[in-house]
Design a protein around this motif. Structure first.
Motif, short mmCIF file in Angstrom:
data_model
loop_
_atom_site.label_atom_id
_atom_site.label_comp_id
_atom_site.label_asym_id
_atom_site.label_seq_id
_atom_site.Cartn_x
_atom_site.Cartn_y
_atom_site.Cartn_z
N UNK A 106 18.57 -1.88 -18.10
CA UNK A 106 17.90 -3.03 -18.70
C UNK A 106 16.47 -2.69 -19.09
N UNK A 107 15.73 -2.03 -18.20
CA UNK A 107 14.35 -1.65 -18.49
C UNK A 107 14.30 -0.62 -19.61
N UNK A 108 15.23 0.34 -19.59
CA UNK A 108 15.25 1.38 -20.61
C UNK A 108 15.53 0.81 -21.99
N UNK A 109 16.43 -0.16 -22.04
CA UNK A 109 16.85 -0.71 -23.33
C UNK A 109 15.91 -1.80 -23.84
N UNK A 110 15.47 -2.67 -22.95
CA UNK A 110 14.74 -3.86 -23.38
C UNK A 110 13.26 -3.85 -23.04
N UNK A 111 12.80 -2.87 -22.30
CA UNK A 111 11.39 -2.78 -21.91
C UNK A 111 10.95 -4.08 -21.24
N UNK A 112 9.85 -4.69 -21.71
CA UNK A 112 9.34 -5.89 -21.07
C UNK A 112 10.29 -7.07 -21.10
N UNK A 113 11.19 -7.09 -22.10
CA UNK A 113 12.14 -8.19 -22.18
C UNK A 113 13.10 -8.20 -20.99
N UNK A 114 13.22 -7.06 -20.31
CA UNK A 114 14.14 -6.98 -19.17
C UNK A 114 13.75 -7.95 -18.07
N UNK A 115 12.45 -8.26 -17.95
CA UNK A 115 12.02 -9.18 -16.90
C UNK A 115 12.51 -10.59 -17.20
N UNK A 116 12.73 -10.91 -18.48
CA UNK A 116 13.32 -12.19 -18.85
C UNK A 116 14.83 -12.17 -18.61
N UNK A 117 15.49 -11.10 -19.07
CA UNK A 117 16.93 -11.02 -18.92
C UNK A 117 17.35 -10.94 -17.45
N UNK A 118 16.53 -10.26 -16.64
CA UNK A 118 16.89 -10.11 -15.25
C UNK A 118 16.49 -11.26 -14.35
N UNK A 119 15.75 -12.21 -14.87
CA UNK A 119 15.23 -13.30 -14.05
C UNK A 119 16.35 -14.12 -13.42
N UNK A 120 17.50 -14.23 -14.09
CA UNK A 120 18.58 -15.07 -13.59
C UNK A 120 19.59 -14.29 -12.76
N UNK A 121 19.36 -12.99 -12.58
CA UNK A 121 20.28 -12.16 -11.81
C UNK A 121 19.55 -11.64 -10.59
N UNK A 122 20.07 -11.92 -9.39
CA UNK A 122 19.32 -11.62 -8.17
C UNK A 122 19.05 -10.13 -8.02
N UNK A 123 20.02 -9.27 -8.39
CA UNK A 123 19.81 -7.83 -8.25
C UNK A 123 18.74 -7.34 -9.22
N UNK A 124 18.83 -7.77 -10.48
CA UNK A 124 17.84 -7.34 -11.46
C UNK A 124 16.49 -7.96 -11.18
N UNK A 125 16.48 -9.19 -10.70
CA UNK A 125 15.22 -9.87 -10.43
C UNK A 125 14.39 -9.15 -9.38
N UNK A 126 15.05 -8.51 -8.42
CA UNK A 126 14.32 -7.82 -7.36
C UNK A 126 13.93 -6.40 -7.73
N UNK A 127 14.55 -5.83 -8.78
CA UNK A 127 14.29 -4.43 -9.12
C UNK A 127 13.48 -4.24 -10.40
N UNK A 128 13.74 -5.10 -11.40
CA UNK A 128 13.17 -4.89 -12.72
C UNK A 128 11.64 -4.90 -12.74
N UNK A 129 10.94 -5.84 -12.06
CA UNK A 129 9.48 -5.82 -12.14
C UNK A 129 8.86 -4.51 -11.68
N UNK A 130 9.33 -3.95 -10.56
CA UNK A 130 8.78 -2.68 -10.09
C UNK A 130 9.11 -1.56 -11.06
#
Length: 207
Positions: A106-130
């Motif tokens: 998600x971070x590789x493909x969407x860069x900063x947008x990943x923090x929006x896409x991952x906000x609703x997914x618990x696994x991505x929400x805990x990993x994407x910001x870091x």
């Protein structure tokens, strides 16, 4: 959720709002806590308590949104300072897991947008910001996507609680909550999961 609702209903209003703020704030830097007690659960419970008259709606919304934004910024800051060392210290079972690869993709493909896409997914929400901090996603776009994601996610969670609270007797709040949560998870997780199937490109920290 019933246990958390029972606990929060016995504490002062100001302390409940602090908890609603703190859980999404610390979730990105304490992923174990996020897995055990997802911040989304606390926000939904705050909506139930709001429906019952135990919490002010404006306070619950403000605490939820500010906590989500603060968590994204804190995770980004931790990633910029310690991200490389943290990633190097992770065991193979974590780095080779599907959740980790989904966040990386998600971070590789969407860069900063990943923090929006991952906000609703618990696994991505805990990993994407870091991860965003680790690869040096610029602060400006990252902040914009963080605010947008928080403004969409936090009120949605509180609204789910309001809906569950209002329908508890007629329809069964748990059933309504589960159905709505599954719908949100499916629609917001689809883009990063599709990108994962194409394979996660290598990510290297930017200078």
């Amino acid at each position: 959720m019933d246990w958390l609702q029972a606990q929060l209903s016995t504490v002062p209003v100001w302390l409940t709002l602090v908890i609603v703020f703190l859980l999404p704030t610390v979730e990105p830097v304490l992923p174990v806590l996020g897995m055990l007690l997802p911040s989304q659960t606390a926000l939904v419970v705050s909506g139930v308590l709001t429906h019952q008259g135990s919490l002010p709606l404006a306070g619950a919304l403000l605490a939820a949104v500010l906590g989500a934004v603060a968590g994204n910024l804190l995770g980004h800051a931790v990633g910029r300072v310690w991200g490389g060392r943290l990633a190097a210290g992770l065991p193979a079972r974590v780095t080779e897991s599907r959740k980790y690869r989904a966040a990386l993709s998600a971070v590789s493909t969407y860069s900063g947008r990943a923090v929006l896409l991952g906000r609703f997914n618990v696994a991505l929400r805990t990993m994407v910001p870091v991860m965003c901090g680790t690869v040096r996603v610029p602060w400006g776009p990252y902040l914009g996507w963080s605010v947008l994601g928080s403004l969409l996610w936090a009120p949605s969670c509180v609204a789910l609680g309001l809906l569950a609270g209002s329908s508890w007797q007629q329809w069964g709040g748990s059933g309504v909550l589960v159905a709505a949560s599954v719908l949100l998870l499916a629609t917001t997780s689809l883009p990063p999961l599709l990108s994962l199937r194409r394979g996660a490109p290598a990510v290297a920290p930017q200078a």
